[in-house]
Design a protein around this motif. Structure first.
Motif, mmCIF file in Angstrom:
data_model
loop_
_atom_site.group_PDB
_atom_site.id
_atom_site.type_symbol
_atom_site.label_atom_id
_atom_site.label_comp_id
_atom_site.label_asym_id
_atom_site.label_seq_id
_atom_site.Cartn_x
_atom_site.Cartn_y
_atom_site.Cartn_z
ATOM 1 N N LEU B 133 -17.446 14.454 33.991
ATOM 2 C CA LEU B 133 -18.435 14.249 32.933
ATOM 3 C C LEU B 133 -19.086 15.542 32.457
ATOM 4 O O LEU B 133 -19.530 15.638 31.320
ATOM 5 N N ASP B 134 -19.144 16.561 33.331
ATOM 6 C CA ASP B 134 -19.883 17.775 32.938
ATOM 7 C C ASP B 134 -19.182 18.521 31.808
ATOM 8 O O ASP B 134 -19.818 19.230 31.030
ATOM 9 N N LEU B 135 -17.844 18.339 31.673
ATOM 10 C CA LEU B 135 -17.127 18.993 30.575
ATOM 11 C C LEU B 135 -17.524 18.395 29.228
ATOM 12 O O LEU B 135 -17.650 19.106 28.232
ATOM 13 N N LEU B 136 -17.719 17.074 29.202
ATOM 14 C CA LEU B 136 -18.116 16.433 27.954
ATOM 15 C C LEU B 136 -19.570 16.726 27.604
ATOM 16 O O LEU B 136 -19.969 16.575 26.460
ATOM 17 N N LEU B 137 -20.374 17.138 28.608
ATOM 18 C CA LEU B 137 -21.783 17.407 28.354
ATOM 19 C C LEU B 137 -22.070 18.891 28.174
ATOM 20 O O LEU B 137 -23.204 19.331 28.299
ATOM 21 N N SER B 138 -21.016 19.696 27.903
ATOM 22 C CA SER B 138 -21.262 21.103 27.597
ATOM 23 C C SER B 138 -21.915 21.218 26.228
ATOM 24 O O SER B 138 -21.781 20.340 25.381
ATOM 25 N N HIS B 139 -22.644 22.333 26.011
ATOM 26 C CA HIS B 139 -23.471 22.458 24.809
ATOM 27 C C HIS B 139 -22.660 22.417 23.524
ATOM 28 O O HIS B 139 -23.082 21.839 22.525
ATOM 29 N N LEU B 186 -26.694 11.036 43.818
ATOM 30 C CA LEU B 186 -26.553 11.734 42.537
ATOM 31 C C LEU B 186 -27.767 12.592 42.202
ATOM 32 O O LEU B 186 -27.629 13.751 41.831
ATOM 33 N N GLY B 187 -28.952 12.030 42.340
ATOM 34 C CA GLY B 187 -30.153 12.810 42.061
ATOM 35 C C GLY B 187 -30.594 12.796 40.618
ATOM 36 O O GLY B 187 -31.171 13.755 40.141
ATOM 37 N N LEU B 188 -30.313 11.694 39.893
ATOM 38 C CA LEU B 188 -30.806 11.539 38.529
ATOM 39 C C LEU B 188 -31.662 10.273 38.473
ATOM 40 O O LEU B 188 -31.324 9.269 39.087
ATOM 41 N N LEU B 189 -32.756 10.359 37.705
ATOM 42 C CA LEU B 189 -33.688 9.235 37.676
ATOM 43 C C LEU B 189 -33.116 8.084 36.857
ATOM 44 O O LEU B 189 -32.489 8.291 35.819
ATOM 45 N N LYS B 210 -36.042 16.328 23.811
ATOM 46 C CA LYS B 210 -36.293 17.734 24.125
ATOM 47 C C LYS B 210 -35.935 18.094 25.563
ATOM 48 O O LYS B 210 -35.879 19.262 25.914
ATOM 49 N N GLU B 211 -35.736 17.095 26.396
ATOM 50 C CA GLU B 211 -35.443 17.355 27.807
ATOM 51 C C GLU B 211 -34.136 18.118 27.967
ATOM 52 O O GLU B 211 -34.016 18.981 28.823
ATOM 53 N N TYR B 212 -33.160 17.765 27.125
ATOM 54 C CA TYR B 212 -31.828 18.324 27.317
ATOM 55 C C TYR B 212 -31.520 19.413 26.301
ATOM 56 O O TYR B 212 -30.398 19.541 25.815
ATOM 57 N N GLN B 213 -32.520 20.193 25.940
ATOM 58 C CA GLN B 213 -32.271 21.339 25.080
ATOM 59 C C GLN B 213 -31.576 22.438 25.865
ATOM 60 O O GLN B 213 -31.497 22.397 27.085
ATOM 61 N N THR B 220 -30.029 21.866 33.420
ATOM 62 C CA THR B 220 -29.295 22.545 34.492
ATOM 63 C C THR B 220 -29.141 21.643 35.700
ATOM 64 O O THR B 220 -28.106 21.652 36.370
ATOM 65 N N ARG B 221 -30.156 20.816 35.946
ATOM 66 C CA ARG B 221 -30.065 19.875 37.063
ATOM 67 C C ARG B 221 -29.026 18.794 36.777
ATOM 68 O O ARG B 221 -28.306 18.362 37.675
ATOM 69 N N LEU B 222 -28.953 18.367 35.525
ATOM 70 C CA LEU B 222 -27.975 17.335 35.146
ATOM 71 C C LEU B 222 -26.556 17.804 35.415
ATOM 72 O O LEU B 222 -25.742 17.084 35.995
ATOM 73 N N ILE B 223 -26.276 19.048 34.997
ATOM 74 C CA ILE B 223 -24.911 19.541 35.178
ATOM 75 C C ILE B 223 -24.626 19.849 36.640
ATOM 76 O O ILE B 223 -23.534 19.600 37.142
ATOM 77 N N TRP B 224 -25.663 20.331 37.363
ATOM 78 C CA TRP B 224 -25.481 20.566 38.804
ATOM 79 C C TRP B 224 -25.122 19.279 39.523
ATOM 80 O O TRP B 224 -24.292 19.264 40.416
ATOM 81 N N SER B 225 -25.762 18.173 39.119
ATOM 82 C CA SER B 225 -25.529 16.915 39.827
ATOM 83 C C SER B 225 -24.183 16.294 39.461
ATOM 84 O O SER B 225 -23.617 15.548 40.248
ATOM 85 N N LEU B 226 -23.655 16.615 38.259
ATOM 86 C CA LEU B 226 -22.403 15.978 37.840
ATOM 87 C C LEU B 226 -21.174 16.834 38.105
ATOM 88 O O LEU B 226 -20.059 16.350 38.037
ATOM 89 N N LYS B 227 -21.362 18.121 38.415
ATOM 90 C CA LYS B 227 -20.231 19.034 38.337
ATOM 91 C C LYS B 227 -19.200 18.823 39.441
ATOM 92 O O LYS B 227 -18.063 18.510 39.188
#
Lengths: 252, 424
Positions: B133-139, B186-189, B210-213, B220-227
């Protein structure tokens, strides 16, 4: 009445001594020498007088006391409780009494409770001292300590050793928890209580993590240990003598 | 033929009646929003169109059926004599061939070049992907496709009651329906689910907030948890810009396995026993003001759904077996009529369904069809079925809809819904 008499005698003797000391403090050195030679003669006379006074007191107290006072003295001695010399501590009553005495002594002595300690901020670490680099030597000490304890053991022998070991200074990572914000926190253990770890992170923050809802990852002597916090809720001192049972359910 | 009577007691059937003015734009938009675009992911779309009998046709059918069969095989080769008689179904078939044409698999333009997909029927295209999933969530990918809206994706080969499911919605939201144990690691709310409390959790990520700017702490936490913690997932997806009908190609980031594929269309003409328009109107327009109307409606709906089931499977029943089934609607229509049945399988977009409805309306206005039926089937393992409300699985995860399109701009929608689902 008897006590009053005794006190009066003492009072007179004290007065004489005090007058002598006050005089010596004010004079110069040459005058003191002169006075000392005079005093040596005077002391001889004084000693005679004191001995005469003592004799009078002794005579009054024993020989020539008024009959009304003598009765009081005799009655006092009779009314005193009977003193029994103890014959060993085997009887149950004595043991019970001794226990009660100890208990009352404990109650009288004032100790700080854990509540008051918390109010005085006895356990808390001030924010100025929360620096990660200051606690690295504590971690080096812990690694030396745990190598002495382990002695290159493996398997179940290692588990029994690590259950009783001290964890102050170990580096710990939270791998699993009910609350997702705890996951991934890493730091040095500074304090261990019954239900929490206090951790200092690399960002110089002190975080308190509850044991019951978390699983921990720990490395010692090139081996990996996972701590299931739910079955680890004891004080560090209690853990040393505790017998741990194998559990089937690991779920949080 | 033997028929197995499947009774599933936990499902619900809902009925709604609507009339839409063709001149009012607001009513049409509301109808589209409430009935079609709410349902995000469509697995299969089906059309059943009973064709009106002309006066000449009836005589021919009764006399010789063989001539009709020949006309089906080679309709265009026949001369002008038969063209009048068989004109109605030829016209209908001709209208829908463009939509339900079988696509020959041709090599697509390479993903690096941004060429428009001319020459290919882009309404039938979708991608099969295998990624983390982290590849699809790249900027770069978020700025290009997800933030503007219109990226549809849903996970495959994972079950919603025993696994982890992901869906990318067109309003730039991502929804993870996650098992209890993976949620703790996972560590996501997220929130606990409505149907299975404390057993499953739902995580919603709004990428426009604005959280995911870029460079924020929570990103950074989102990608750390999914990578490196989640395994790779199979997804099917397509990209369609908002307020446009054509699909567009996607440039995936490196490390994504891509396999473009097409929807599978079918088209055929069958002789089926379907109730005529008069019978349906009799059941719907009852003037009695008694309390028995609800009972009559319930009977009608159950029987109507049964008849549709036979039709969609292509079963033509004998009149002998009517007594065993006990369906009053079937027994009222003994004669079989010609029907056009067409389907699309795969991942069907909502704009395709809106086109179909407009075409069916045209046919009705010309008087070629008696009425039109449009069946829409949803995925059983979606995290969301209708209108961003949770969906789950118990004995069956149906979220299907069948639209009955009548003349005079009348619509009747009946939904078949599982127990762990809502419709609104």
């Amino acid at each position: 009445m008897k006590k009053i008499i005794k006190k009066n005698n003492n009072y007179d003797n004290n007065k004489v001594k005090k007058t002598q000391t006050t005089k010596t403090g004010e004079l110069s050195y040459e005058e003191i020498q002169k006075i000392n030679s005079e005093l040596s003669d005077r002391n001889k006379n004084d000693k005679l007088i004191a001995s005469k006074e003592k004799c009078d007191v002794i005579g009054k107290s024993f020989g020539f006391i008024e009959p009304s006072i003598r009765k009081d003295i005799v009655d006092e001695n009779i009314d005193k409780p009977f003193v029994l010399l103890s014959y060993g501590g085997t009887s149950k009553e004595i043991k019970r009494e001794r226990k009660e005495r100890l208990r009352l002594e404990k109650l009288k002595t004032k100790k700080l409770g854990s509540k008051k300690k918390r109010e005085l901020s006895f356990f808390s670490i001030s924010s100025e001292n929360c620096i990660y680099d200051q606690y690295l030597p504590l971690h080096q000490l812990w690694t030396q300590y745990i190598q002495d304890v382990m002695q290159q053991q493996k398997g179940p022998a290692l588990v029994n050793k690590i259950l009783k070991a001290d964890l102050h200074g170990a580096i710990v990572i939270v791998t699993k928890s009910k609350c997702p914000t705890f996951v991934g926190q890493k730091g040095i253990i500074v304090q261990e209580t019954e239900n929490t770890f206090k951790i200092i992170t690399k960002e110089n923050k002190l975080n308190i993590i509850p044991k019951e809802q978390c699983q921990f990852y720990l490395e010692c002597c090139n081996q990996v240990v996972t701590i299931f916090g739910k079955h680890f809720c004891f004080r560090a001192c209690d853990r040393a003598n505790k017998k741990f049972k194998p559990r089937k359910n690991i779920e949080l | 033929m033997s028929i197995i009577n499947n009774e599933v007691p936990n499902n619900k059937i809902l009925l709604k009646r609507i009339t839409v003015d063709p001149n009012d734009k607001e009513q049409i938009e509301n109808f589209n929003k409430n009935f079609i675009t709410n349902h995000v992911f469509n697995q299969k779309v089906e059309i059943i169109l009973p064709i009106k009998k002309g006066a000449n046709e009836e005589v021919e059918e009764d006399n010789n059926n063989e001539s009709d069969k020949k006309s089906q095989q080679k309709p265009k080769a026949k001369g002008s004599l038969l063209s009048q008689a068989s004109s109605s179904y030829l016209l209908v078939e001709g209208e829908f061939t463009s939509l339900f044409q079988e696509q020959s698999i041709t090599p697509l333009p390479s993903s690096s070049n941004n060429k428009s997909l001319d020459g290919i029927n882009t309404k039938q295209l979708y991608y099969q992907i295998e990624t983390t999933l982290d590849l699809l969530l790249s900027h770069e990918f978020i700025d290009k496709y997800i933030k503007n809206g219109g990226f549809y994706a849903i996970s495959q080969l994972n079950f919603i009651d025993s696994g982890n499911v992901v869906a990318f919605l067109p309003n730039s939201k991502i929804i993870l329906n996650v098992d209890k144990e993976t949620y703790q690691e996972l560590g996501l709310l997220g929130k606990s689910s409505v149907f299975k409390n404390l057993q499953r959790y739902i995580i919603t990520l709004d990428m426009t907030s604005k959280e995911y700017q870029r460079g924020s702490k929570s990103y950074t936490r989102l990608i750390w948890s999914l990578k490196d913690r989640l395994s790779s997932i199979n997804l099917i997806c397509f990209y369609q810009k908002l307020n446009s009908t054509q699909l567009q190609s996607i440039d995936f980031p490196q490390g994504v396995k891509v396999l473009p594929s097409y929807n599978q269309p079918t088209q055929e003409i069958l002789n089926l026993r379907l109730p005529t328009l008069n019978i349906i109107n009799e059941n719907l327009n009852i003037n009695n003001s008694n309390n028995d109307i609800k009972m009559i409606y319930n009977d009608f709906i159950n029987e109507w759904v049964e008849v549709l089931g036979f039709a969609s499977l292509g079963i033509n029943l004998n009149q002998v077996k009517d007594f065993e089934i006990g369906n009053s609607l079937l027994s009222q229509c003994p004669i079989a009529t010609k029907c056009l049945k067409a389907t699309q399988k795969g991942l069907v977009s909502n704009s395709f369904i809106l086109e179909l409805i407009e075409k069916i309306k045209l046919m009705l206005s010309k008087g070629l069809i008696e009425y039109g039926v449009l069946n829409i089937y949803g995925f059983a393992d979606t995290p969301i079925s209708w209108n961003s409300i949770e969906h789950n699985f118990l004995y069956g995860g149906e979220n299907d809809q069948s639209l009955l399109i009548l003349p005079n701009n009348k619509f009747i929608s009946s939904n078949l819904i599982g127990t762990y689902d809502y419709y609104c």
